[in-house]
Each structure stands twice: as C-alpha cells, then as structure tokens.
Design a protein around this motif. Sequence first.
Motif, PDB file in Angstrom:
ATOM      1  N   MET A   1      37.436  46.589 -90.934  1.00 52.64           N
ATOM      2  CA  MET A   1      38.684  47.194 -91.327  1.00 52.64           C
ATOM      3  C   MET A   1      39.164  46.568 -92.628  1.00 52.64           C
ATOM      4  O   MET A   1      39.164  45.356 -92.785  1.00 52.64           O
ATOM      5  N   ASN A   2      39.572  47.403 -93.575  1.00 53.33           N
ATOM      6  CA  ASN A   2      40.012  46.920 -94.882  1.00 53.33           C
ATOM      7  C   ASN A   2      41.439  46.393 -94.839  1.00 53.33           C
ATOM      8  O   ASN A   2      42.295  46.935 -94.157  1.00 53.33           O
ATOM      9  N   THR A   3      41.666  45.349 -95.607  1.00 55.61           N
ATOM     10  CA  THR A   3      43.007  44.839 -95.821  1.00 55.61           C
ATOM     11  C   THR A   3      43.505  45.436 -97.125  1.00 55.61           C
ATOM     12  O   THR A   3      42.799  45.424 -98.123  1.00 55.61           O
ATOM     13  N   TYR A   4      44.710  45.957 -97.111  1.00 60.95           N
ATOM     14  CA  TYR A   4      45.267  46.568 -98.309  1.00 60.95           C
ATOM     15  C   TYR A   4      46.336  45.677 -98.913  1.00 60.95           C
ATOM     16  O   TYR A   4      47.090  45.008 -98.208  1.00 60.95           O
ATOM     17  N   PHE A   5      46.363  45.683-100.236  1.00 60.51           N
ATOM     18  CA  PHE A   5      47.381  44.984-100.995  1.00 60.51           C
ATOM     19  C   PHE A   5      48.179  46.046-101.737  1.00 60.51           C
ATOM     20  O   PHE A   5      47.615  47.007-102.263  1.00 60.51           O
ATOM     21  N   TYR A   6      49.462  45.871-101.785  1.00 51.93           N
ATOM     22  CA  TYR A   6      50.342  46.844-102.437  1.00 51.93           C
ATOM     23  C   TYR A   6      50.979  46.196-103.655  1.00 51.93           C
ATOM     24  O   TYR A   6      51.489  45.073-103.572  1.00 51.93           O
ATOM     25  N   TYR A   7      50.935  46.923-104.758  1.00 53.14           N
ATOM     26  CA  TYR A   7      51.463  46.405-106.016  1.00 53.14           C
ATOM     27  C   TYR A   7      52.391  47.410-106.671  1.00 53.14           C
ATOM     28  O   TYR A   7      52.136  48.617-106.658  1.00 53.14           O
ATOM     29  N   ALA A   8      53.449  46.876-107.275  1.00 49.61           N
ATOM     30  CA  ALA A   8      54.311  47.660-108.152  1.00 49.61           C
ATOM     31  C   ALA A   8      53.758  47.469-109.562  1.00 49.61           C
ATOM     32  O   ALA A   8      53.533  46.337-110.000  1.00 49.61           O
ATOM     33  N   GLU A   9      53.510  48.576-110.246  1.00 44.94           N
ATOM     34  CA  GLU A   9      53.004  48.513-111.618  1.00 44.94           C
ATOM     35  C   GLU A   9      54.180  48.582-112.586  1.00 44.94           C
ATOM     36  O   GLU A   9      55.023  49.475-112.492  1.00 44.94           O
ATOM     37  N   LEU A  10      54.246  47.610-113.504  1.00 41.77           N
ATOM     38  CA  LEU A  10      55.375  47.493-114.421  1.00 41.77           C
ATOM     39  C   LEU A  10      54.998  47.945-115.829  1.00 41.77           C
ATOM     40  O   LEU A  10      53.867  47.724-116.275  1.00 41.77           O
ATOM     41  N   ASN A  11      55.970  48.536-116.534  1.00 41.08           N
ATOM     42  CA  ASN A  11      55.746  48.877-117.939  1.00 41.08           C
ATOM     43  C   ASN A  11      56.141  47.680-118.808  1.00 41.08           C
ATOM     44  O   ASN A  11      56.445  46.596-118.291  1.00 41.08           O
ATOM     45  N   THR A  23      42.234  47.494-102.203  1.00 41.87           N
ATOM     46  CA  THR A  23      41.574  46.695-101.166  1.00 41.87           C
ATOM     47  C   THR A  23      41.306  45.262-101.610  1.00 41.87           C
ATOM     48  O   THR A  23      40.847  44.456-100.817  1.00 41.87           O
ATOM     49  N   GLY A  24      41.581  44.951-102.853  1.00 41.70           N
ATOM     50  CA  GLY A  24      41.399  43.592-103.344  1.00 41.70           C
ATOM     51  C   GLY A  24      42.618  43.134-104.109  1.00 41.70           C
ATOM     52  O   GLY A  24      43.404  43.940-104.594  1.00 41.70           O
ATOM     53  N   GLU A  25      42.776  41.821-104.215  1.00 41.32           N
ATOM     54  CA  GLU A  25      43.928  41.287-104.923  1.00 41.32           C
ATOM     55  C   GLU A  25      43.791  41.522-106.423  1.00 41.32           C
ATOM     56  O   GLU A  25      42.696  41.471-106.971  1.00 41.32           O
ATOM     57  N   LEU A  26      44.922  41.778-107.077  1.00 39.18           N
ATOM     58  CA  LEU A  26      44.968  41.953-108.525  1.00 39.18           C
ATOM     59  C   LEU A  26      45.665  40.754-109.146  1.00 39.18           C
ATOM     60  O   LEU A  26      46.582  40.194-108.552  1.00 39.18           O
ATOM     61  N   ASN A  27      45.240  40.407-110.344  1.00 37.37           N
ATOM     62  CA  ASN A  27      45.868  39.296-111.043  1.00 37.37           C
ATOM     63  C   ASN A  27      46.203  39.736-112.466  1.00 37.37           C
ATOM     64  O   ASN A  27      45.567  39.313-113.420  1.00 37.37           O
ATOM     65  N   PHE A  28      47.163  40.648-112.578  1.00 38.64           N
ATOM     66  CA  PHE A  28      47.601  41.152-113.867  1.00 38.64           C
ATOM     67  C   PHE A  28      49.106  40.918-113.987  1.00 38.64           C
ATOM     68  O   PHE A  28      49.847  41.134-113.024  1.00 38.64           O
ATOM     69  N   PRO A  29      49.575  40.523-115.170  1.00 37.34           N
ATOM     70  CA  PRO A  29      51.016  40.313-115.329  1.00 37.34           C
ATOM     71  C   PRO A  29      51.827  41.592-115.116  1.00 37.34           C
ATOM     72  O   PRO A  29      53.007  41.531-114.785  1.00 37.34           O
ATOM     73  N   SER A  30      51.195  42.748-115.283  1.00 34.12           N
ATOM     74  CA  SER A  30      51.910  44.018-115.140  1.00 34.12           C
ATOM     75  C   SER A  30      51.919  44.541-113.704  1.00 34.12           C
ATOM     76  O   SER A  30      52.356  45.660-113.456  1.00 34.12           O
ATOM     77  N   HIS A  31      51.448  43.731-112.750  1.00 30.40           N
ATOM     78  CA  HIS A  31      51.418  44.140-111.343  1.00 30.40           C
ATOM     79  C   HIS A  31      52.075  43.068-110.480  1.00 30.40           C
ATOM     80  O   HIS A  31      51.757  41.888-110.592  1.00 30.40           O
ATOM     81  N   VAL A  32      52.993  43.501-109.628  1.00 40.17           N
ATOM     82  CA  VAL A  32      53.721  42.578-108.750  1.00 40.17           C
ATOM     83  C   VAL A  32      53.396  42.938-107.305  1.00 40.17           C
ATOM     84  O   VAL A  32      53.531  44.099-106.896  1.00 40.17           O
ATOM     85  N   LEU A  33      52.949  41.951-106.546  1.00 39.70           N
ATOM     86  CA  LEU A  33      52.632  42.156-105.133  1.00 39.70           C
ATOM     87  C   LEU A  33      53.904  42.499-104.356  1.00 39.70           C
ATOM     88  O   LEU A  33      54.933  41.835-104.507  1.00 39.70           O
ATOM     89  N   ILE A  34      53.844  43.558-103.554  1.00 40.44           N
ATOM     90  CA  ILE A  34      54.966  43.962-102.702  1.00 40.44           C
ATOM     91  C   ILE A  34      54.478  44.053-101.256  1.00 40.44           C
ATOM     92  O   ILE A  34      53.267  44.090-101.008  1.00 40.44           O
ATOM     93  N   SER A  35      55.381  44.101-100.306  1.00 37.56           N
ATOM     94  CA  SER A  35      55.013  44.010 -98.889  1.00 37.56           C
ATOM     95  C   SER A  35      54.355  45.275 -98.334  1.00 37.56           C
ATOM     96  O   SER A  35      53.530  45.196 -97.434  1.00 37.56           O
ATOM     97  N   ASP A  36      54.747  46.438 -98.851  1.00 34.73           N
ATOM     98  CA  ASP A  36      54.160  47.683 -98.354  1.00 34.73           C
ATOM     99  C   ASP A  36      54.298  48.776 -99.413  1.00 34.73           C
ATOM    100  O   ASP A  36      54.883  48.568-100.464  1.00 34.73           O
ATOM    101  N   TYR A  37      53.748  49.945 -99.120  1.00 36.15           N
ATOM    102  CA  TYR A  37      53.804  51.069-100.049  1.00 36.15           C
ATOM    103  C   TYR A  37      55.202  51.676 -99.967  1.00 36.15           C
ATOM    104  O   TYR A  37      55.477  52.523 -99.145  1.00 36.15           O
ATOM    105  N   ASP A  38      56.070  51.187-100.853  1.00 41.40           N
ATOM    106  CA  ASP A  38      57.484  51.549-100.800  1.00 41.40           C
ATOM    107  C   ASP A  38      57.915  52.092-102.162  1.00 41.40           C
ATOM    108  O   ASP A  38      58.031  51.330-103.130  1.00 41.40           O
ATOM    109  N   ILE A  39      58.188  53.397-102.229  1.00 40.79           N
ATOM    110  CA  ILE A  39      58.525  54.007-103.511  1.00 40.79           C
ATOM    111  C   ILE A  39      59.944  53.664-103.972  1.00 40.79           C
ATOM    112  O   ILE A  39      60.331  54.038-105.078  1.00 40.79           O
TER     113      ILE A  39
END
Length: 92
Positions: A1-11, A23-39
């Motif tokens: 079973m895949n683990t999902y990571f949710y990110y807010a993409e910033l301008n 499905t994998g962690e991101l390490n970009f300054p323009s992406h912020v980890l959030i708890s779930d897929y929340d618009i």
Amino acid sequence: MNTYFYYAELNAQNVCTGIKSVTGELNFPSHVLISDYDISYLNKKYENGEWSKEQFLPDAGAIQLSRMDQLEKSQADQDELLMQLMLTNGGN
C-alpha cells in the motif's frame, strides 16, 4: 500500500496555487507539506511557517493580459512559420 504525501504548491509570492498528492517526499522550496488533500489552502499565503487566513485571489486583469500576450505570440509564431513555408515552396 502506498503512502501519500500532500503538498501545497506556492508561487513566487508564497501563495498556494495548487495541491499535490505524491507517493514520495518532495524537497522543493516551492512546496509545503500539508496534512491532507485540502483545497482550503488555495490562494492563501504561507509566511514564517504560518498560513494566512485571508485569500490572495489572482488579478483577473493581469491573467487576461497574460493570455492575450500568449495568443499574440502564438499568432506571430504561426505567421513566421507560414512565411518560411511560402519561401521554401516558392509561394506555391
């Protein structure tokens, strides 16, 4: 079973313009980890580790001008291509 990571993409102004589920962690300054897929993060600013309560909606006039610029460039590119084709084929 895949683990999902949710990110807010910033301008460039640190305003959330999209939400990603990966499905994998991101390490970009323009992406912020959030708890779930929340618009509800959309159009909110992220500063000093905090989300703004207010929304920063895009300027409709600027968006419209940007689209016009893209259309004009596309038309100019097509005109140039047509001219090159006409010169290559001798206008026939």
